[in-house]
Motif scaffolding. Structure first.
Motif, PDB file in Angstrom:
ATOM      1  N   VAL A  92      15.513  31.425  61.214  1.00 48.33           N
ATOM      2  CA  VAL A  92      16.055  32.234  60.123  1.00 48.33           C
ATOM      3  C   VAL A  92      14.964  33.073  59.457  1.00 48.33           C
ATOM      4  N   GLY A  93      15.295  34.311  59.114  1.00 42.50           N
ATOM      5  CA  GLY A  93      14.385  35.190  58.385  1.00 42.50           C
ATOM      6  C   GLY A  93      15.062  35.795  57.170  1.00 42.50           C
ATOM      7  N   LEU A  94      14.278  36.095  56.130  1.00 40.36           N
ATOM      8  CA  LEU A  94      14.790  36.668  54.881  1.00 40.36           C
ATOM      9  C   LEU A  94      14.240  38.077  54.671  1.00 40.36           C
ATOM     10  N   VAL A  95      15.120  38.988  54.231  1.00 45.54           N
ATOM     11  CA  VAL A  95      14.722  40.363  53.934  1.00 45.54           C
ATOM     12  C   VAL A  95      15.063  40.662  52.482  1.00 45.54           C
ATOM     13  N   CYS A  96      14.088  41.140  51.699  1.00 48.56           N
ATOM     14  CA  CYS A  96      14.337  41.504  50.308  1.00 48.56           C
ATOM     15  C   CYS A  96      14.544  43.011  50.208  1.00 48.56           C
ATOM     16  N   ALA A  97      15.798  43.436  50.038  1.00 47.51           N
ATOM     17  CA  ALA A  97      16.121  44.852  49.877  1.00 47.51           C
ATOM     18  C   ALA A  97      16.496  45.153  48.434  1.00 47.51           C
ATOM     19  N   ASP A  98      16.020  44.332  47.514  1.00 47.72           N
ATOM     20  CA  ASP A  98      16.271  44.526  46.083  1.00 47.72           C
ATOM     21  C   ASP A  98      15.059  45.231  45.484  1.00 47.72           C
ATOM     22  N   THR A  99      15.174  46.555  45.306  1.00 47.46           N
ATOM     23  CA  THR A  99      14.087  47.338  44.697  1.00 47.46           C
ATOM     24  C   THR A  99      14.393  47.678  43.246  1.00 47.46           C
ATOM     25  N   PHE A 100      15.537  47.229  42.751  1.00 47.39           N
ATOM     26  CA  PHE A 100      15.968  47.569  41.393  1.00 47.39           C
ATOM     27  C   PHE A 100      15.371  46.610  40.361  1.00 47.39           C
ATOM     28  N   ARG A 101      15.373  45.311  40.663  1.00 47.12           N
ATOM     29  CA  ARG A 101      14.891  44.301  39.718  1.00 47.12           C
ATOM     30  C   ARG A 101      13.409  44.038  39.911  1.00 47.12           C
ATOM     31  N   ALA A 102      12.645  44.168  38.854  1.00 48.28           N
ATOM     32  CA  ALA A 102      11.214  43.881  38.910  1.00 48.28           C
ATOM     33  C   ALA A 102      10.987  42.403  39.232  1.00 48.28           C
ATOM     34  N   GLY A 103      10.134  42.164  40.187  1.00 51.25           N
ATOM     35  CA  GLY A 103       9.821  40.781  40.548  1.00 51.25           C
ATOM     36  C   GLY A 103      10.753  40.169  41.565  1.00 51.25           C
ATOM     37  N   ALA A 104      11.727  40.918  42.061  1.00 49.98           N
ATOM     38  CA  ALA A 104      12.691  40.360  43.025  1.00 49.98           C
ATOM     39  C   ALA A 104      11.994  39.926  44.310  1.00 49.98           C
ATOM     40  N   PHE A 105      11.096  40.788  44.818  1.00 50.89           N
ATOM     41  CA  PHE A 105      10.395  40.445  46.059  1.00 50.89           C
ATOM     42  C   PHE A 105       9.466  39.251  45.855  1.00 50.89           C
ATOM     43  N   ASP A 106       8.813  39.206  44.696  1.00 44.80           N
ATOM     44  CA  ASP A 106       7.938  38.072  44.405  1.00 44.80           C
ATOM     45  C   ASP A 106       8.724  36.763  44.380  1.00 44.80           C
ATOM     46  N   GLN A 107       9.917  36.808  43.790  1.00 43.30           N
ATOM     47  CA  GLN A 107      10.747  35.599  43.727  1.00 43.30           C
ATOM     48  C   GLN A 107      11.156  35.143  45.115  1.00 43.30           C
ATOM     49  N   LEU A 108      11.630  36.094  45.939  1.00 45.30           N
ATOM     50  CA  LEU A 108      12.055  35.724  47.288  1.00 45.30           C
ATOM     51  C   LEU A 108      10.877  35.211  48.109  1.00 45.30           C
ATOM     52  N   LYS A 109       9.722  35.866  47.969  1.00 43.00           N
ATOM     53  CA  LYS A 109       8.532  35.451  48.719  1.00 43.00           C
ATOM     54  C   LYS A 109       8.110  34.029  48.337  1.00 43.00           C
ATOM     55  N   GLN A 110       8.157  33.743  47.036  1.00 39.52           N
ATOM     56  CA  GLN A 110       7.775  32.412  46.564  1.00 39.52           C
ATOM     57  C   GLN A 110       8.739  31.345  47.081  1.00 39.52           C
ATOM     58  N   ASN A 111      10.048  31.626  46.960  1.00 38.41           N
ATOM     59  CA  ASN A 111      11.052  30.670  47.436  1.00 38.41           C
ATOM     60  C   ASN A 111      10.943  30.447  48.940  1.00 38.41           C
ATOM     61  N   ALA A 112      10.789  31.550  49.686  1.00 31.07           N
ATOM     62  CA  ALA A 112      10.714  31.458  51.143  1.00 31.07           C
ATOM     63  C   ALA A 112       9.465  30.695  51.584  1.00 31.07           C
ATOM     64  N   SER A 113       8.366  30.898  50.886  1.00 30.85           N
ATOM     65  CA  SER A 113       7.118  30.207  51.243  1.00 30.85           C
ATOM     66  C   SER A 113       7.268  28.702  51.046  1.00 30.85           C
ATOM     67  N   ARG A 114       7.916  28.305  49.938  1.00 35.38           N
ATOM     68  CA  ARG A 114       8.113  26.870  49.692  1.00 35.38           C
ATOM     69  C   ARG A 114       8.996  26.238  50.761  1.00 35.38           C
ATOM     70  N   ALA A 115       9.962  27.002  51.243  1.00 32.79           N
ATOM     71  CA  ALA A 115      10.890  26.480  52.257  1.00 32.79           C
ATOM     72  C   ALA A 115      10.389  26.725  53.680  1.00 32.79           C
ATOM     73  N   HIS A 116       9.205  27.343  53.814  1.00 33.79           N
ATOM     74  CA  HIS A 116       8.603  27.638  55.125  1.00 33.79           C
ATOM     75  C   HIS A 116       9.528  28.518  55.970  1.00 33.79           C
ATOM     76  N   ILE A 117      10.016  29.588  55.345  1.00 31.61           N
ATOM     77  CA  ILE A 117      10.910  30.531  56.025  1.00 31.61           C
ATOM     78  C   ILE A 117      10.251  31.914  56.036  1.00 31.61           C
ATOM     79  N   PRO A 118      10.178  32.580  57.188  1.00 29.28           N
ATOM     80  CA  PRO A 118       9.589  33.922  57.269  1.00 29.28           C
ATOM     81  C   PRO A 118      10.377  34.919  56.416  1.00 29.28           C
ATOM     82  N   TYR A 119       9.678  35.912  55.858  1.00 24.54           N
ATOM     83  CA  TYR A 119      10.320  36.895  54.982  1.00 24.54           C
ATOM     84  C   TYR A 119       9.748  38.277  55.224  1.00 24.54           C
ATOM     85  N   TYR A 120      10.488  39.292  54.749  1.00 22.12           N
ATOM     86  CA  TYR A 120      10.053  40.684  54.848  1.00 22.12           C
ATOM     87  C   TYR A 120      10.424  41.407  53.559  1.00 22.12           C
ATOM     88  N   GLY A 121       9.526  42.274  53.108  1.00 21.81           N
ATOM     89  CA  GLY A 121       9.782  43.085  51.925  1.00 21.81           C
ATOM     90  C   GLY A 121       8.655  44.066  51.739  1.00 21.81           C
TER      91      GLY A 121
END
Length: 529
Positions: A132-161
């Motif tokens: 499974v991979g995660l893509v952050c396409a939320d450019t509207f909310r400040a910090g959205a990519f940081d939140q997804l990156k942090q969550n994905a890292s804790r769960a050991h899931i690859p991400y893109y943003g």
């Protein structure tokens, strides 16, 4: 447990019906009045409540029922079925297909828990064996990519943003393309939260969908939104081909009925419900299981599914020991480790039939988890010979003190752990060995268990070899009947003096033997319904 107050009120109404000497129109009207009032107070749409009332009245025609029929059971069954229909549009939710590259897009209101739900869903399917991979396409909310990156890292899931690319459509396309090239099974795309009045954001959502062509669009609905759920759900349905719904923040919120109303508004099935902040707090949704759990009847299906995900059948040593009537400290350690991996203990307990909210009062899941982890330190401080024993080596106090120093746990807590081990060892001894229930299986089955414990652990085979339901009833009688089983559960909830006893029992009764024992638990406790 989700919708505790609603479930308690409906339960109270059903119990009041059971106490009625005569089941007539007056009794049924009183029941429906209480149930409908509870639903309305939980923000279920008034049209749905009216429909439920009418459907129950149609199904329960007291004049047509035979005099010998159980009218209480007919009424209760009708209420249960109509409650299920509230949250079941009759459409099967989309499921990712193995061997194919599946793309899922998340949409929803701002602050609905969409980004967190993306990670939870990714972790859920990762446990199922998907890449499974995660893509952050939320450019509207400040910090959205940081939140997804942090969550994905804790769960050991690859991400893109991207921190520099302002176009969410471009990010979504590039992210999906990158994960496709790497042969990922499931690609989850998180988008900006939006409100029905924000036309530009709705247009952006449509552009992303057109560009990545998702196999499923998941609408994330805040369980606390109340009556506004209906209008918001309809607006999203008009702009996106919503395939399924995730309802978040359902951990005991009294007003969660509004989000349930979104099912009727979109005609899409609920796929998952979020019941907390932890990564495991995402439950696959089944209408009957949801209503059953809400009414305190448990969720055996969810319980067995959770245990199944742990692949406990791979523990062949445990199966061999069980057949012999042996339960070592190492067996106990392995089962407790499995329980810790299953998620929060409060979630597991909510699936057990008979575990009403009243029985759950005073149960501190965090404290029980802490104690469970301390027990792992105790096991880590034992030698291999001690782990493979029945605990008798610790009759030597010097050994006990050595393990206490090594684990940082007081000797009295280790003694409590050993006491719980002895209790479950006695249960295993009753089941295993030549005189136990497993010993009464035919020789061919016993040979199969010795050669291939994983295959032998099939629940259907195990139940058949034990003499079917008749054999299960005998075991229940040996444990003091259904009341004895439930009293045992209630006693274990209190920790048994040293605490943590409930967890051991859950591990042994549900997980022990890689599936056979979990089927026993289903049969023993499931008889309540």
């Amino acid at each position: 447990m989700v919708l505790n107050e609603l479930g308690a009120r409906i339960n109270t109404a059903l119990q009041a019906l059971s106490r009625e000497a005569v089941i007539d129109e007056r009794a049924v009207d009183a029941l429906l009045r209480e149930i409908c009032g509870a639903l309305l107070e939980s923000d279920v749409n008034v049209r749905l409540v009216h429909t439920l009332r009418q459907n129950v009245k149609k199904r329960v025609d007291l004049d047509e029922l035979a005099a010998s029929s159980n009218k209480r059971k007919v009424v209760q069954s009708a209420v249960f079925d109509e409650l299920c229909r509230l949250v079941d549009p009759g459409v099967q939710p989309w499921k990712p297909q193995r061997g194919k590259q599946n793309v899922v897009m998340f949409v929803g209101l701002q602050g609905s828990g969409k980004t967190t739900s993306c990670t939870k869903l990714a972790a859920y399917y990762k446990r199922k064996g998907l890449k499974v991979g995660l893509v952050c396409a939320d450019t509207f909310r400040a910090g959205a990519f940081d939140q997804l990156k942090q969550n994905a890292s804790r769960a050991h899931i690859p991400y893109y943003g991207s921190y520099t690319e302002p176009d969410p459509v471009r990010i979504a396309v590039d992210g999906v393309a990158q994960f496709r090239a790497s042969k990922f099974d499931l690609i989850i795309v998180d988008t900006s939260g939006r409100h029905k009045q924000e036309a530009e954001l709705f247009a952006e959502m449509e552009q992303i969908a057109a560009a990545i062509k998702p196999h499923n669009t998941i609408f994330v609905m805040d369980g606390t939104i109340g009556q506004a759920a209906d209008a918001q759900a309809r607006a999203f349905k008009q702009s996106a081909d919503i395939g399924s719904i995730i309802i978040t923040k359902m951990d005991g919120h009294a007003k969660g009925g509004g989000a349930i109303s979104a099912v009727a508004a979109t005609g899409s099935p609920i796929e998952f419900i979020g019941t907390g902040e932890h990564i495991h707090d995402l439950d696959a949704f089944s209408a009957r299981s949801f209503v059953s759990k809400m009414l305190g009847l448990g969720d055996i299906g969810g319980l067995v599914e959770t245990v199944k995900d742990m692949q406990l059948e791979k523990n062949e040593d445990m199966m061999k020991n069980l057949a012999k009537g042996v339960f070592t400290l190492k067996d106990m350690r392995d089962q407790l480790q499995s329980i810790l991996k299953m998620g929060p203990l409060s979630k597991i307990m909510g699936m057990v039939p008979g575990m009403s909210p009243e029985m759950m009062q005073g149960f501190d899941a965090d404290e029980s988890t802490r104690r469970l982890r301390s027990y792992m330190c105790v096991f880590d401080s034992m030698t291999e010979a001690e782990l493979n024993s029945d605990g008798k080596p610790f009759e030597n106090e010097s050994r006990l003190r050595r393990v206490a120093r090594g684990s940082g746990v007081r000797p009295v807590e280790i003694q409590a752990l050993l006491h719980q081990h002895r209790q479950f060892g006695q249960l295993v001894k009753k089941m295993g060995g030549p005189k136990g229930m497993l010993g009464k299986m035919n020789p061919a089955m016993m040979q199969q268990m010795a050669k291939n414990p994983a295959a032998a652990a099939n629940p259907a085979n195990m139940l058949k070899q034990m003499g079917g339901m008749g054999g299960m009833q005998k075991m229940i009688q040996q444990m003091g009947g259904m009341s004895g089983v439930q009293n045992m559960m209630k006693q274990m909830m209190g920790g048994g003096g040293g605490g943590g006893g409930m967890q051991e029992m859950m591990a042994q009764m549900m997980g022990g033997g890689g599936g056979g024992m979990q089927n026993m638990m289903a049969q023993m406790m499931g008889g309540r319904r």
